[in-house]
Design a protein around this motif. Sequence first.
Motif, PDB file in Angstrom:
ATOM      1  N   LYS A 400       0.711  -1.552   0.289  1.00 33.89           N
ATOM      2  CA  LYS A 400       0.467  -0.234   0.357  1.00 33.89           C
ATOM      3  C   LYS A 400       1.157   1.457  -0.109  1.00 33.89           C
ATOM      4  O   LYS A 400       1.975   1.216   0.781  1.00 33.89           O
ATOM      5  CB  LYS A 400      -0.972   0.268   1.031  1.00 33.89           C
ATOM      6  CG  LYS A 400      -1.530   0.972   1.338  1.00 33.89           C
ATOM      7  CD  LYS A 400      -2.795   1.147   2.258  1.00 33.89           C
ATOM      8  CE  LYS A 400      -3.656   2.178   2.343  1.00 33.89           C
ATOM      9  NZ  LYS A 400      -4.514   2.510   3.840  1.00 33.89           N
ATOM     10  N   ALA A 401       0.308   2.242  -0.973  1.00 34.41           N
ATOM     11  CA  ALA A 401       0.822   3.688  -0.855  1.00 34.41           C
ATOM     12  C   ALA A 401       1.681   4.249   0.414  1.00 34.41           C
ATOM     13  O   ALA A 401       0.367   4.584   1.640  1.00 34.41           O
ATOM     14  CB  ALA A 401       0.124   4.074  -1.184  1.00 34.41           C
ATOM     15  N   VAL A 402       2.777   4.848   0.951  1.00 34.69           N
ATOM     16  CA  VAL A 402       3.089   5.032   2.085  1.00 34.69           C
ATOM     17  C   VAL A 402       3.615   6.651   1.340  1.00 34.69           C
ATOM     18  O   VAL A 402       4.961   6.577   0.570  1.00 34.69           O
ATOM     19  CB  VAL A 402       3.868   4.408   2.617  1.00 34.69           C
ATOM     20  CG1 VAL A 402       4.187   5.511   4.188  1.00 34.69           C
ATOM     21  CG2 VAL A 402       3.562   2.928   3.379  1.00 34.69           C
ATOM     22  N   GLU A 403       3.659   7.898   1.444  1.00 33.42           N
ATOM     23  CA  GLU A 403       3.686   9.125   1.445  1.00 33.42           C
ATOM     24  C   GLU A 403       5.350   9.529   2.272  1.00 33.42           C
ATOM     25  O   GLU A 403       5.047   9.063   3.640  1.00 33.42           O
ATOM     26  CB  GLU A 403       2.752  10.371   1.663  1.00 33.42           C
ATOM     27  CG  GLU A 403       2.343  10.357   0.907  1.00 33.42           C
ATOM     28  CD  GLU A 403       1.085  11.830   0.847  1.00 33.42           C
ATOM     29  OE1 GLU A 403       1.184  12.868   1.507  1.00 33.42           O
ATOM     30  OE2 GLU A 403      -0.152  12.052  -0.166  1.00 33.42           O
ATOM     31  N   PRO A 404       6.674   9.406   2.461  1.00 36.94           N
ATOM     32  CA  PRO A 404       7.015   9.912   2.602  1.00 36.94           C
ATOM     33  C   PRO A 404       7.011  11.382   3.022  1.00 36.94           C
ATOM     34  O   PRO A 404       7.894  11.421   4.498  1.00 36.94           O
ATOM     35  CB  PRO A 404       8.553  10.492   1.658  1.00 36.94           C
ATOM     36  CG  PRO A 404       7.336  10.919   0.278  1.00 36.94           C
ATOM     37  CD  PRO A 404       6.460   9.976   0.443  1.00 36.94           C
ATOM     38  N   ASP A 446      13.859  -0.035   5.541  1.00 40.91           N
ATOM     39  CA  ASP A 446      14.176  -1.082   4.205  1.00 40.91           C
ATOM     40  C   ASP A 446      15.078  -0.139   3.373  1.00 40.91           C
ATOM     41  O   ASP A 446      14.447   0.448   2.847  1.00 40.91           O
ATOM     42  CB  ASP A 446      12.496  -0.163   3.465  1.00 40.91           C
ATOM     43  CG  ASP A 446      11.927  -1.557   2.036  1.00 40.91           C
ATOM     44  OD1 ASP A 446      12.043  -2.613   2.623  1.00 40.91           O
ATOM     45  OD2 ASP A 446      12.609  -0.828   1.617  1.00 40.91           O
ATOM     46  N   ASP A 447      16.021  -1.441   2.548  1.00 39.42           N
ATOM     47  CA  ASP A 447      16.669  -0.269   1.462  1.00 39.42           C
ATOM     48  C   ASP A 447      16.248  -0.270   0.131  1.00 39.42           C
ATOM     49  O   ASP A 447      16.086   1.298  -0.751  1.00 39.42           O
ATOM     50  CB  ASP A 447      17.876  -1.118   1.112  1.00 39.42           C
ATOM     51  CG  ASP A 447      18.561  -1.255   2.152  1.00 39.42           C
ATOM     52  OD1 ASP A 447      18.675  -0.141   2.862  1.00 39.42           O
ATOM     53  OD2 ASP A 447      19.291  -2.584   2.046  1.00 39.42           O
ATOM     54  N   LYS A 451      15.935   4.313  -1.734  1.00 40.26           N
ATOM     55  CA  LYS A 451      15.724   4.242  -2.822  1.00 40.26           C
ATOM     56  C   LYS A 451      14.914   4.841  -3.881  1.00 40.26           C
ATOM     57  O   LYS A 451      15.071   5.729  -4.561  1.00 40.26           O
ATOM     58  CB  LYS A 451      16.366   3.019  -3.471  1.00 40.26           C
ATOM     59  CG  LYS A 451      17.536   1.963  -3.623  1.00 40.26           C
ATOM     60  CD  LYS A 451      17.604   1.457  -4.227  1.00 40.26           C
ATOM     61  CE  LYS A 451      19.024   0.501  -3.700  1.00 40.26           C
ATOM     62  NZ  LYS A 451      19.135  -1.301  -4.243  1.00 40.26           N
ATOM     63  N   ARG A 452      13.488   4.768  -3.360  1.00 41.26           N
ATOM     64  CA  ARG A 452      12.799   5.344  -4.310  1.00 41.26           C
ATOM     65  C   ARG A 452      12.381   6.846  -3.475  1.00 41.26           C
ATOM     66  O   ARG A 452      12.214   7.116  -4.253  1.00 41.26           O
ATOM     67  CB  ARG A 452      11.500   4.732  -3.731  1.00 41.26           C
ATOM     68  CG  ARG A 452      11.198   2.921  -4.299  1.00 41.26           C
ATOM     69  CD  ARG A 452       9.623   2.430  -3.386  1.00 41.26           C
ATOM     70  NE  ARG A 452       9.327   1.161  -4.263  1.00 41.26           N
ATOM     71  CZ  ARG A 452       8.801   0.933  -5.288  1.00 41.26           C
ATOM     72  NH1 ARG A 452       7.810   2.358  -5.773  1.00 41.26           N
ATOM     73  NH2 ARG A 452       8.355  -0.318  -6.275  1.00 41.26           N
ATOM     74  N   LEU A 453      12.868   7.252  -2.216  1.00 40.79           N
ATOM     75  CA  LEU A 453      13.120   8.771  -2.101  1.00 40.79           C
ATOM     76  C   LEU A 453      13.776   9.202  -2.648  1.00 40.79           C
ATOM     77  O   LEU A 453      13.861  10.220  -3.109  1.00 40.79           O
ATOM     78  CB  LEU A 453      12.852   8.675  -0.547  1.00 40.79           C
ATOM     79  CG  LEU A 453      13.265   9.945   0.004  1.00 40.79           C
ATOM     80  CD1 LEU A 453      12.032  10.217  -0.564  1.00 40.79           C
ATOM     81  CD2 LEU A 453      13.219   9.816   1.354  1.00 40.79           C
ATOM     82  N   ILE A 473      19.809  11.818   3.139  1.00 34.72           N
ATOM     83  CA  ILE A 473      18.825   9.998   2.525  1.00 34.72           C
ATOM     84  C   ILE A 473      20.201   9.184   2.509  1.00 34.72           C
ATOM     85  O   ILE A 473      19.980   8.116   3.726  1.00 34.72           O
ATOM     86  CB  ILE A 473      18.388  10.099   1.396  1.00 34.72           C
ATOM     87  CG1 ILE A 473      17.658  11.507   1.032  1.00 34.72           C
ATOM     88  CG2 ILE A 473      17.598   9.094   1.271  1.00 34.72           C
ATOM     89  CD1 ILE A 473      16.486  11.196   0.130  1.00 34.72           C
ATOM     90  N   ALA A 474      20.976   9.262   2.255  1.00 35.85           N
ATOM     91  CA  ALA A 474      21.827   8.684   2.342  1.00 35.85           C
ATOM     92  C   ALA A 474      22.603   8.169   3.246  1.00 35.85           C
ATOM     93  O   ALA A 474      22.982   7.523   4.125  1.00 35.85           O
ATOM     94  CB  ALA A 474      24.006   8.470   1.245  1.00 35.85           C
TER      95      ALA A 474
END
Length: 556
Positions: A400-404, A446-447, A451-453, A473-474
Amino acid sequence: MSKSRSFSIYLLKEGFDASNALKDNHKLDAEVVGENLPEGSSLYILDTPPTAPWWKGYFGIQEPLTQSLKGAIIFLPVANRTFAITFGHVYHNFHEASYEYDFGLRVTLNCLDPEKLKSTDILEPSGAKRQRTQVPIDSDLTFFDFDRDTTILKSLTGKVRAEYKGLFGHATGASNIRISSDVTPEGLPGLCEQLLDLYSSETYKVNFPDIQNISPVRDPGTIALLNVRLLDAVKAKSFDLALSAPKILDYHDELWATFSGAGSGLVYDDIFIGRYYEYLEICEVDFNAIDNDTLKNHCLVLTNEDGEARGERYSIYKCLVFDTTLNSAKQTYHLCEGNWYLVENDFVTRLSTYLDPLCAATTLPNFNHEDEGEFNKAVAATGTAILCLDKTSIAPAGQKAVEPCDLYELKNGQAILHHVKISTLSAQLSHLFNQGTNSIHLLRDDDESRKRLTGLVEEKAPAGNVADFTAPIAADNFKIVFGVVTHKNPAAKSANLPLFSRISLMRAMKDMKRMGIDAELCFIKDDSVTTAGKVKKRKPRAKKQADDGIEEAEAA
C-alpha cells in the motif's frame, strides 16, 4: 478438602438491593427458599420451560431433545452494602445503574500478583481497537503489549498474591469479579466483606502504576451528568466543542456536508461546530429545548457539491468531541465517538509536560488555499530548498502507498520531512502522526524505500543541487515536522489538540526518540476565508418524480 466452585460477584451501588436492582420486566422467580442460604440473603431463580434446540429441527433429529436455561442471583447484604452473586446468564436482568462498573477490575488489580498474569482484554480508544491477549505462562504486564499511555484495560486475569490464596487462587475482573473458591455458603458474607475492603484499597497504584490513566465511563449516572455538561455547551453555542465525522476522511475527494433532523439545511465545504449551530438557527430550533435525543436524532450527512447524499451519515452525538470536568475539576472527562472517558488529571499534566517542549514556530507560510495539495504545491514553488512530495509513495512494490512526506526541505544538510494536515480533529491527526511514523520506519528499515525516496528527490531537485538534496538520505539525517493548519492560537501548544490526538502524538514522538530522530509539532496559521453554505441543487421535476417513485417502491 472442599471442592472449588466458580462465582461471579457484583457490588450494588449504595441505595440498591434486591428490591430495586432488577428490571421491572425480569423473568426471575423470587419465591424460592434455600436451606443453606446465608442469613439475610434472598434468592432469585431463572427456570425457563424446556424447548428443542434449533439444530434438532435443522437436521431432522427425531429423538426427544430439549434444553432450558437455568440461573440464579443471590442478594447478600454485607456492611451496609449489597452484593449480587450470579450463576448462569442472568446479569442482564440488572438495572444498568444498579451496580458498580469498576468493582471487578479494581478488586482484581488490588489482589493479583503483578508477575503472574494470564490474560488481558484491552481497548485502544483512538481507533476503537479491541484485543484479547493470553499467554501460556505466568507473565507481567509488559508481555501483553499494554501501553499505559494509549490503552484502556478492560479485563485482567491472573493468580492472586500469597496473602489472598486462602480466599481464591485465580481472579478475572471487569464490572464483576469471577473467582474460583472452596468457600461454603456460610463463608460467603466473610468473602464479600474482604472483597469490599479490596475495592476500597488503592494498593493497585503501587503494583500497577498509571494503569488507569484513561478508563471508559460506563456508569449511567455519571454519563447522565456528563451529558448535561455537553447540552449546556451546545445551548451556549460554545466553541469548546468540536464536530468531526467519526472516520478518516479523504480530503483529496470531493467533500461536502449538510445536516438533517430539524429540516433542510445548506451544503458546506467544511465541517466544524459553527456549521451545526448555523443549521439549528436556520431551522429555528430553540436551543434551550435541545436534549440528548436531539443530538442523537440530528445527523451530519456527507454529500457532493449539489447536496446529494453519498450514503454516509452520522449522529451528531457521535460526531462531537468535548472535554469537561466534574467534582470541582478534580476529574477530567473526554467525549469521543459517542463514548465518555475518564482521564487522570496527572496524566493530562504529563501529556502537556512531554509535548509542549516539542512545539515550535513553523517555518512554513500561512495557509490560504483550497486544500492541502494546493498549499503544498504553493510552498514548494516559493523557494529552491523545498520540494513537494505530496501524493508520492516510497512503499516497496506490491504494498500500500506510503507518502514519505508532504514537503521535503533541505536545511543545513538535513532533510526536513514536513507532514501537513488541515484541522485539529482527532481522526485526521491520528492518521497524520501514524503517517509520519510509518514513513520514517520504512526509510530506516527498507533499502528499497530509501532508493524510491532518492529517486523522487532526484526528479524534483533543482539542477545542480541534486547531490545536496539526496545526501541526507544516504546519511540517514532526517527530522520530522508535523504541521497542523488551524485558526487556534499556537501559544496554547499541545492543548490545541484533542485528548486522543495528544496521546497519539506522544506515542509517535517517543517512537521518533527511540530511533534518534528529531521531531516537532508546528501550527500553521489558517488565513483561508470561511465560505458561506450553499442551497442544495434541486433535481429537475421529472427526475425527482422518478426518484420518488423508486423510493416509494423500495419502501413498499
